[in-house]
Design an enzyme around this catalytic site. Structure first.
Site, PDB file in Angstrom:
ATOM      1  N   ARG A  99       5.645  16.611 -34.849  1.00  3.24           N
ATOM      2  CA  ARG A  99       6.320  15.174 -35.065  1.00  3.24           C
ATOM      3  C   ARG A  99       5.363  14.329 -35.894  1.00  3.24           C
ATOM      4  O   ARG A  99       4.186  14.116 -35.465  1.00  3.24           O
ATOM      5  CB  ARG A  99       6.722  14.499 -33.964  1.00  3.24           C
ATOM      6  CG  ARG A  99       7.210  13.086 -34.278  1.00  3.24           C
ATOM      7  CD  ARG A  99       7.584  12.470 -32.818  1.00  3.24           C
ATOM      8  NE  ARG A  99       8.005  10.755 -33.268  1.00  3.24           N
ATOM      9  CZ  ARG A  99       7.140   9.874 -32.832  1.00  3.24           C
ATOM     10  NH1 ARG A  99       6.224  10.110 -31.752  1.00  3.24           N
ATOM     11  NH2 ARG A  99       7.602   8.859 -33.149  1.00  3.24           N
ATOM     12  N   HIS A 144       7.065   4.595 -39.073  1.00  2.29           N
ATOM     13  CA  HIS A 144       6.170   4.427 -37.986  1.00  2.29           C
ATOM     14  C   HIS A 144       5.331   3.162 -38.295  1.00  2.29           C
ATOM     15  O   HIS A 144       3.819   3.391 -38.522  1.00  2.29           O
ATOM     16  CB  HIS A 144       5.601   5.634 -37.628  1.00  2.29           C
ATOM     17  CG  HIS A 144       4.790   5.761 -36.242  1.00  2.29           C
ATOM     18  ND1 HIS A 144       5.040   6.741 -35.468  1.00  2.29           N
ATOM     19  CD2 HIS A 144       3.834   4.989 -35.601  1.00  2.29           C
ATOM     20  CE1 HIS A 144       4.237   6.404 -34.283  1.00  2.29           C
ATOM     21  NE2 HIS A 144       3.597   5.614 -34.685  1.00  2.29           N
ATOM     22  N   GLU A 189       9.204   3.235 -31.842  1.00  5.35           N
ATOM     23  CA  GLU A 189       8.860   1.867 -30.815  1.00  5.35           C
ATOM     24  C   GLU A 189       9.361   0.664 -31.371  1.00  5.35           C
ATOM     25  O   GLU A 189       8.384  -0.255 -31.541  1.00  5.35           O
ATOM     26  CB  GLU A 189       7.537   1.955 -30.576  1.00  5.35           C
ATOM     27  CG  GLU A 189       7.185   3.185 -29.828  1.00  5.35           C
ATOM     28  CD  GLU A 189       5.954   3.184 -29.263  1.00  5.35           C
ATOM     29  OE1 GLU A 189       4.897   2.271 -29.342  1.00  5.35           O
ATOM     30  OE2 GLU A 189       5.383   4.354 -28.487  1.00  5.35           O
ATOM     31  N   ASN A 324       8.970   7.269 -25.624  1.00  2.00           N
ATOM     32  CA  ASN A 324       7.252   7.408 -25.826  1.00  2.00           C
ATOM     33  C   ASN A 324       7.058   6.650 -24.528  1.00  2.00           C
ATOM     34  O   ASN A 324       7.426   5.531 -24.102  1.00  2.00           O
ATOM     35  CB  ASN A 324       7.106   6.590 -26.925  1.00  2.00           C
ATOM     36  CG  ASN A 324       7.039   7.287 -28.107  1.00  2.00           C
ATOM     37  OD1 ASN A 324       7.614   8.367 -28.196  1.00  2.00           O
ATOM     38  ND2 ASN A 324       6.412   6.438 -29.203  1.00  2.00           N
ATOM     39  N   TYR A 326       3.479   6.410 -21.532  1.00  2.00           N
ATOM     40  CA  TYR A 326       2.149   6.781 -21.360  1.00  2.00           C
ATOM     41  C   TYR A 326       1.698   6.129 -19.963  1.00  2.00           C
ATOM     42  O   TYR A 326       0.976   6.740 -19.216  1.00  2.00           O
ATOM     43  CB  TYR A 326       1.479   5.988 -22.455  1.00  2.00           C
ATOM     44  CG  TYR A 326       1.473   6.232 -23.615  1.00  2.00           C
ATOM     45  CD1 TYR A 326       2.258   5.895 -24.361  1.00  2.00           C
ATOM     46  CD2 TYR A 326       0.407   7.388 -24.028  1.00  2.00           C
ATOM     47  CE1 TYR A 326       2.437   6.472 -25.936  1.00  2.00           C
ATOM     48  CE2 TYR A 326       0.628   7.539 -25.418  1.00  2.00           C
ATOM     49  CZ  TYR A 326       1.585   7.103 -26.411  1.00  2.00           C
ATOM     50  OH  TYR A 326       1.506   7.641 -27.711  1.00  2.00           O
ATOM     51  N   GLU A 393       6.245  10.920 -27.186  1.00  2.00           N
ATOM     52  CA  GLU A 393       4.821  10.674 -27.205  1.00  2.00           C
ATOM     53  C   GLU A 393       4.308  10.474 -25.644  1.00  2.00           C
ATOM     54  O   GLU A 393       5.176   9.928 -24.882  1.00  2.00           O
ATOM     55  CB  GLU A 393       4.640   9.212 -27.866  1.00  2.00           C
ATOM     56  CG  GLU A 393       4.494   9.445 -29.332  1.00  2.00           C
ATOM     57  CD  GLU A 393       4.236   8.025 -29.936  1.00  2.00           C
ATOM     58  OE1 GLU A 393       3.266   7.399 -29.356  1.00  2.00           O
ATOM     59  OE2 GLU A 393       4.667   7.843 -30.940  1.00  2.00           O
TER      60      GLU A 393
HETATM   61  C1  PNW Z   1       2.337   4.094 -29.405  1.00  2.00           C
HETATM   62  N1  PNW Z   1       1.502  -1.236 -25.701  1.00  2.00           N
HETATM   63  O1  PNW Z   1       2.011   2.679 -29.738  1.00  2.00           O
HETATM   64  C2  PNW Z   1       2.466   4.446 -30.929  1.00  2.00           C
HETATM   65  O2  PNW Z   1       3.711   5.051 -31.349  1.00  2.00           O
HETATM   66  C3  PNW Z   1       1.316   5.264 -31.493  1.00  2.00           C
HETATM   67  O3  PNW Z   1       1.390   4.921 -33.002  1.00  2.00           O
HETATM   68  C4  PNW Z   1       0.129   4.856 -30.882  1.00  2.00           C
HETATM   69  O4  PNW Z   1      -1.205   5.145 -31.463  1.00  2.00           O
HETATM   70  C5  PNW Z   1       0.225   5.394 -29.321  1.00  2.00           C
HETATM   71  O5  PNW Z   1       1.476   4.623 -28.633  1.00  2.00           O
HETATM   72  C6  PNW Z   1      -0.951   5.113 -28.703  1.00  2.00           C
HETATM   73  O6  PNW Z   1      -1.080   3.489 -28.398  1.00  2.00           O
HETATM   74  C7  PNW Z   1       1.863   1.832 -28.631  1.00  2.00           C
HETATM   75  O7  PNW Z   1       0.717  -2.057 -26.080  1.00  2.00           O
HETATM   76  C8  PNW Z   1       1.331   0.678 -28.888  1.00  2.00           C
HETATM   77  O8  PNW Z   1       2.148  -1.058 -24.762  1.00  2.00           O
HETATM   78  C9  PNW Z   1       1.049  -0.321 -28.015  1.00  2.00           C
HETATM   79  C10 PNW Z   1       1.687  -0.102 -26.640  1.00  2.00           C
HETATM   80  C11 PNW Z   1       2.319   0.994 -26.290  1.00  2.00           C
HETATM   81  C12 PNW Z   1       2.390   1.908 -27.316  1.00  2.00           C
END
Ligand code: PNW
Length: 492
Positions: A99, A144, A189, A324, A326, A393
Site C-alpha cells: 500500500r 495521503h 485518515e 488504521n 495503533y 495500518e
Molecule cells: C498515521 N494521532 O497518522 C498516518 O496514516 C501515517 O502517515 C503515519 O506515519 C502513521 O499513522 C504513524 O503516525 C497518524 O495523533 C497521525 O493519533 C497521528 C495520529 C494517528 C495516526
C-alpha cells in the site's frame, strides 16, 4: 474500585510481552499480508522532474521549527530513486500487497489535469510494473496528506470546490493506473488530516474540522461514483476510504463510562463511517453539537448538516472498510464541559487517557495495547453489518531504529493474535493486514525521531540502504507460514 481497575489494567499491560496466549489458528491462505507507506514520507525527490510543491514541502522549508527535529522529507528514504529496493524488500517478506500513495503534485504539479507531468506518471507506472513483476498487488492511496501547495493557496480542503478538485485527480489516477489496481483507497485518515494534521494551523477547532470532514466525504463519494460508473465495469476493483482511530475502552462498567466509550466511538469512527454506511452523522453527534452550538450563541449547528441529496450520494460508497489503528485510550464520563470556546473535544465531552504503565513510544499518542484491536474490530463489525475489513495500518515506533526491535516484534505478534481472535471468535470479516511501515521514514511533525520501519534506514547514508530488523524476519515467517507461533505448530 480504583484498585480493582488498576489491578486489571496492570495485569493486562504486563501481560503484553509475556502472558498473552497467542492464537494458534493459521491465517487463511486468502488472507492478504502486506506493508504500507505514503508518498511524502518516503519518496524524497521533492522537486525532481517537474514535481510541484506540496503543503509539507512548503511548511518544512518556511518554518523548520514546525518539525520536532527541524528536518524535512526532501530526500527521506529516497524511494523516488530506490523504489526497486522497496519492492525487493517486500519480496523478501513474501508480501502479497504494497500500500503506497500517489503524490498529487508529482503527477499534477498545480493540482489540475492541465499540468499533467509525464515524468511523475512514469514513476508510478514503473513502481506498479515492478510490483506486478514480483507478484505483489499494488494497493493505492490516492491522497495521503500531501496536498499541492497550489490548491492550498486557493483555500485547500476547506473550500467547497475541494470535492471537485479531488474528483478530477481521482479520475486521472483511475485512467492512468486503474488497469493494474484492484484496491483503491481514496483518502487517508480524514480525521487526522482535518484535526491534528490540519496544515493550515492553527485551525478553528469545532468549526473548520466539521467543514473539512464534510468536504472529505463529498470528495470520496465523487471518486467512488466516478469509479463505479466509468471504471468498475472494465477494471473491476474496489474503492474505500481509510478511517483511523483508537479503541475507546470504558474505565469501568458504570453507565457513564460505558456511554463515554460508545459516544467516543460514534463521534470519531461514526463521524465518517455513519455517512458511508448509514447515511448521516450519528444522532448523538448531531444532537450534542447542535445543543452546544446553540448555547454558544450560534444560529445553526457547527456540524454543518448533510442535505438529503448529500446523504443519498454518500451512503453506500465504501466497498471495503480500511482500518488504521495503533492504540487504545481509556475513557471516563464527565459532567457537561462548560460552554466557552468550541471544540470537537468538548462536543464529545469525555475524559481520555492512556495508563502510564502501558509500553510507550516516542509519540505521545502511541502506547501499546494489543487487546484493543479485537474490541475495535468487533465494534465495527457489529455497527456496520460486518463489512469486509482490511487493517491498512498498524505498527510501533521506537526512537532509535534498533535492529534488535523486540518491542515491535511483540507488538506485531500480539496485535495479529488479537486480530486473529476477532476473526475466529467474533466472526469479524478481516481480509488483510498491512504493517506500517515497510521502511523507516519521515514521521510528519516528529521528523526522524519516531521510526516505524520493518527495515532500518540510516538517513546519513547516501545509499539509504534498507536493513532488515528482527521484527521483519518474524513478519516474513508469519506471511510465509500464516502462523504466529515460531515453531509453526498452528492448527489449520
Ligand atoms: C498515521 N494521532 O497518522 C498516518 O496514516 C501515517 O502517515 C503515519 O506515519 C502513521 O499513522 C504513524 O503516525 C497518524 O495523533 C497521525 O493519533 C497521528 C495520529 C494517528 C495516526
Amino acid at each position: 474500585m480504583k484498585f480493582v481497575l488498576c489491578f486489571i489494567l496492570c495485569i493486562i499491560s504486563t501481560s503484553y510481552t509475556s502472558d498473552i496466549v497467542i492464537n494458534n489458528k493459521r491465517f487463511p491462505t486468502s488472507f492478504l499480508f502486506g506493508a504500507a507507506t505514503s508518498s511524502y514520507q518516503i519518496e524524497g525527490g521533492w522537486d525532481a522532474d517537474g514535481k510541484g510543491q506540496n503543503i509539507w514541502d512548503n511548511v518544512t522549508h518556511k518554518n523548520p521549527n514546525f518539525i520536532k527535529d527541524g528536518t524535512n522529507a526532501d530526500v527521506s528514504s529516497d524511494s523516488y530513486h530506490r523504489y526497486k529496493d522497496d519492492v525487493q524488500l517486500l519480496k523478501d517478506h513474501g508480501a502479497q500487497f504494497y500500500r503506497f500513495s500517489i503524490a498529487w503534485p508529482r503527477i499534477m504539479p498545480n493540482g489540475f489535469r492541465n499540468s499533467l507531468n509525464q515524468a511523475g506518471v512514469q514513476y508510478y507506472k514503473n513502481l506498479i510494473a515492478e510490483l506486478k513483476n514480483n507478484n505483489i498487488e499494488p494497493m493505492i492511496t490516492i491522497y495521503h496528506n500531501d496536498l499541492p501547495q497550489a490548491l492550498q493557496d486557493l483555500g485547500g480542503i476547506k473550500m467547497p470546490q475541494f470535492a471537485d478538485w479531488f474528483a478530477e485527480y481521482a479520475r486521472v489516477c483511475f485512467e492512468l493506473f486503474g488497469n493494474d489496481v484492484k484496491h483503491w483507497m481514496t483518502i487517508n485518515e480524514p480525521y487526522v488530516a482535518c484535526t491534528v494534521g490540519f496544515i493550515s494551523l492553527p485551525y478553528e477547532d469545532g468549526v473548520e474540522d466539521y467543514i473539512c470532514i464534510k468536504n472529505m466525504l463529498l470528495a470520496h463519494a465523487n471518486a467512488w461514483h466516478i469509479y463505479d460508473k466509468d471504471f468498475r465495469p472494465t477494471q473491476g476493483g474496489k474503492v474505500g476510504m481509510v478511517l483511523n482511530s483508537n479503541w475507546f475502552e470504558p474505565e469501568s462498567d458504570k453507565p457513564e463510562d460505558l456511554e463515554a466509550s460508545e459516544r467516543s466511538m460514534q463521534f470519531i469512527w461514526g463521524w465518517l463511517a455513519h455517512p458511508l454506511y448509514k447515511g448521516d452523522y450519528p444522532e448523538i453527534m448531531k444532537t450534542r453539537v447542535a445543543m452546544r452550538s446553540q448555547l454558544e450563541g450560534y444560529n445553526q449547528s457547527r456540524l454543518t448538516e448533510l442535505t438529503s441529496e448529500e446523504i443519498a450520494y454518500i451512503k453506500g460508497t465504501n466497498d471495503f472498510f480500511c482500518v488504521n489503528s495503533y492504540t487504545t485510550a481509556i475513557v471516563r464520563g464527565q459532567p457537561e464541559p462548560p460552554i466557552g470556546k468550541p471544540s470537537h473535544n468538548t462536543d464529545l465531552g469525555v475524559v481520555m487517557y492512556q495508563p502510564a504503565d502501558w509500553q510507550d513510544s516516542p509519540l505521545d499518542w502511541l502506547k501499546v495495547c494489543p487487546w484493543g484491536i479485537q474490541k475495535l474490530l468487533r465494534w465495527i463489525a457489529n455497527e456496520y453489518g460486518n463489512p469486509e475489513m482490511i487493517i491498512t495500518e498498524n505498527g510501533y515506533a521506537d526512537g532509535t531504529g534498533t535492529l534488535n526491535d523486540t518491542i515491535r516484534y511483540n507488538y506485531i505478534k500480539d496485535y495479529l493474535s488479537y486480530i486473529r481472535d476477532a476473526m475466529d471468535k467474533d466472526g469479524a470479516n478481516v481480509i488483510g493486514y498491512g504493517y506500517w511501515s515497510l521502511i523507516d521514514n519521515f514521521e510528519w511533525t516528529s521528523g526522524y525521531t519516531a521510526k516505524f520501519g520493518l527495515a532500518y534506514i540510516d538517513f546519513n547514508d547516501p545509499e539509504r540502504k534498507r536493513i532488515r530488523k528482527m521484527s521483519s524476519y518474524y513478519y516474513e515467517h508469519v506471511i510465509k507460514t500464516r502462523c504466529l507461533l515460531e515453531d509453526n505448530s498452528c492448527q489449520d
